[in-house]
Design a protein around this motif. Sequence first.
Motif, short mmCIF file in Angstrom:
data_model
loop_
_atom_site.label_atom_id
_atom_site.label_comp_id
_atom_site.label_asym_id
_atom_site.label_seq_id
_atom_site.Cartn_x
_atom_site.Cartn_y
_atom_site.Cartn_z
N PRO A 110 56.08 45.26 41.91
CA PRO A 110 55.84 45.99 43.32
C PRO A 110 54.40 46.48 43.26
CG PRO A 110 57.72 46.92 42.04
CD PRO A 110 57.15 46.01 41.17
N ASP A 111 53.54 46.30 42.40
CA ASP A 111 52.20 46.98 42.32
C ASP A 111 51.27 45.70 42.55
OD1 ASP A 111 53.05 49.54 42.62
OD2 ASP A 111 53.24 49.58 40.12
N ALA A 112 51.75 44.32 42.47
CA ALA A 112 50.83 43.41 42.56
C ALA A 112 49.71 43.35 43.59
CB ALA A 112 51.70 42.04 42.77
N LEU A 113 48.24 43.28 43.26
CA LEU A 113 47.28 43.05 43.67
C LEU A 113 46.62 41.59 44.04
CD1 LEU A 113 45.82 46.52 43.10
CD2 LEU A 113 47.09 45.75 45.44
N ALA A 114 45.38 41.64 44.44
CA ALA A 114 44.64 40.19 44.13
C ALA A 114 43.85 40.14 43.19
CB ALA A 114 44.09 40.07 45.55
N LEU A 115 43.43 38.83 42.91
CA LEU A 115 42.37 38.65 41.84
C LEU A 115 41.15 38.03 42.70
CD1 LEU A 115 44.30 37.10 39.12
CD2 LEU A 115 43.55 39.29 39.27
N PRO A 116 40.01 37.94 42.28
CA PRO A 116 38.71 37.45 42.99
C PRO A 116 38.64 35.89 42.79
CG PRO A 116 38.19 38.35 40.69
CD PRO A 116 39.54 38.89 40.76
N ALA A 117 37.89 35.32 43.55
CA ALA A 117 37.77 34.07 43.69
C ALA A 117 37.50 33.50 42.36
CB ALA A 117 36.68 33.69 44.76
N PRO A 163 41.69 47.21 40.61
CA PRO A 163 40.86 47.92 40.33
C PRO A 163 39.61 47.48 39.62
CG PRO A 163 42.67 49.34 40.33
CD PRO A 163 43.22 48.15 40.42
N ALA A 164 40.02 46.86 38.28
CA ALA A 164 38.93 46.44 37.62
C ALA A 164 38.03 45.19 38.17
CB ALA A 164 39.52 45.40 36.55
N PHE A 165 38.45 44.82 39.32
CA PHE A 165 37.57 43.59 39.92
C PHE A 165 36.81 44.24 41.49
CE2 PHE A 165 40.47 41.14 37.49
CZ PHE A 165 39.68 40.71 36.90
N ARG A 166 36.89 45.51 41.60
CA ARG A 166 36.59 46.27 42.89
C ARG A 166 34.87 46.45 42.72
NH1 ARG A 166 41.49 50.15 44.05
NH2 ARG A 166 43.03 48.38 44.12
N ALA A 177 41.57 49.55 34.55
CA ALA A 177 40.38 50.02 34.10
C ALA A 177 39.19 49.56 35.11
CB ALA A 177 40.31 49.64 32.60
N ARG A 178 37.96 49.84 34.66
CA ARG A 178 36.96 49.61 35.36
C ARG A 178 36.03 48.48 34.83
NH1 ARG A 178 37.54 50.80 40.67
NH2 ARG A 178 38.73 52.65 40.92
N ASP A 179 36.65 47.62 33.90
CA ASP A 179 35.67 46.85 33.07
C ASP A 179 36.37 45.56 33.49
OD1 ASP A 179 34.69 45.05 31.00
OD2 ASP A 179 34.91 46.44 29.56
N SER A 180 35.64 44.77 34.49
CA SER A 180 35.98 43.42 35.08
C SER A 180 35.94 42.52 33.81
CB SER A 180 35.02 42.99 36.05
OG SER A 180 33.63 42.98 35.73
N ARG A 181 35.13 42.61 32.73
CA ARG A 181 34.96 41.37 31.85
C ARG A 181 36.11 41.30 31.04
NH1 ARG A 181 29.69 39.23 30.99
NH2 ARG A 181 28.71 38.93 32.85
N ALA A 182 36.68 42.67 30.67
CA ALA A 182 37.62 42.88 29.74
C ALA A 182 39.01 42.35 30.50
CB ALA A 182 37.67 44.52 29.35
N ALA A 183 38.92 42.77 31.65
CA ALA A 183 40.27 42.41 32.58
C ALA A 183 40.24 40.80 32.58
CB ALA A 183 40.18 42.85 33.97
N GLU A 184 39.07 40.13 32.89
CA GLU A 184 39.01 38.83 33.02
C GLU A 184 39.50 38.09 31.58
OE1 GLU A 184 35.57 35.23 33.41
OE2 GLU A 184 35.46 37.01 34.35
N ARG A 185 39.12 38.56 30.39
CA ARG A 185 39.47 38.25 28.96
C ARG A 185 40.90 38.22 28.96
NH1 ARG A 185 34.58 40.77 27.56
NH2 ARG A 185 35.68 42.49 26.75
#
Length: 393
Positions: free
Chosen positions: A274-281, A390-393, A138-146
């Motif tokens: 297989p779809d693993a991506l990165a997380l922000p610092a 995507p949530a952290f882009r 989704a496009r909600d970085s706060r929700a993804a972080e929680r």
Amino acid sequence: MTVDTSSAGDAEVGAGAEHLAAAVAAGESVLSRRFGSPITLVSPEDLAGSGPATVVRARVVSSSFALPRTLVIKHYPDEPEPGAADPFAQEAVSYQLFTALSADERMCPELLAHDGRDRVLVLEDLGRTATLEDKLYARDSRAAERALLSWARSLGRLHASTAGREADFNALLRRLGGPGRSDHGVVDELCARVPGLIQERLGIPVPEAVREEVAHAVEQSRSAAFRAFSPVELSPDNNLVTGEGVRFLDFEYGRVRSALVDAANLRLPFASWPDALALPAGMSEAMIAAWRAEVAGVWPAFADDEALAGHLTTSELLRVWLITGEELGALDLSHHAPPVSRESALVTWWRDLAKHAGYVRMTAVSEFSSKVAAALAARLGPHADLAFYPAFR
């Protein structure tokens, strides 16, 4: 010439309906035996499980008992190969282990009934809630972080609540007649394959000091210390984000092993997916802190920053090593890699390992990892860095 495919399509649909009907019938049978009165289930909804089980949500319409309005049924129609681990037994025993715990220690749906003859489990329905994958895309970085911090806390609570319960798990598994799962042979084979692969594809010899660190990492993963239950499949699509925190699903591979094997996902988020991506610092460090807060009371050694960092880096080394063994031979190193590819993932993970190994003075591993990351990047282009979810882009 026109080919009539309607019969093939009808057969496929019929087979699907047949599997749903079999799952519902098995669910009704085990519930009726469990409660001593006929229980009828209707409106089956195929939940499209990815494993060997048929997974169905169904509504309860006739019951004199205080059952929920809807239930989830997992039906394993096929017997395992002789001598092979049984996914039904693994999952049934995993849920039994958690159902014996108090509600606040149960990091999964409650097991309401199961039967080894019908090879069926009836589970609490946690409802139509978002998965961790949904939050990350989704496009909600706060929700993804929680959600990620909740996942890390739930993983820690899962480990803490099942520490020291290996004998219980094994006893339950023997009762269902299932041999325990072990990946020792696969791990040993992969570990032995990696030096040749790296030499062949990247032209880099593996120093003896690095081989010794890998051997130590394998020993740590099999140590009697820090053992607890693991779902093994930690993909974000197997985790529901509920009001009470993240809950784990799908225990077909569930077993007791070193909690540090799971904890590698705090450094390499969902790397086997297989779809693993990165997380922000900073996100990984926050997840480690959330996990440690739950397990330090059980394993006081993890309260020491230096000791924990060493354990986590050793687990990270093994995880990167095994993924390299699984995937390096098949990767295309002849063109620039997009940032959502496994090629870019491998560059990022080797580069991160070099950094973390340097922090804990694993000098040989740090220097070697830097060489591997640089060699991969030289072949894959300057933008071979794994993209954020995507949530952290």
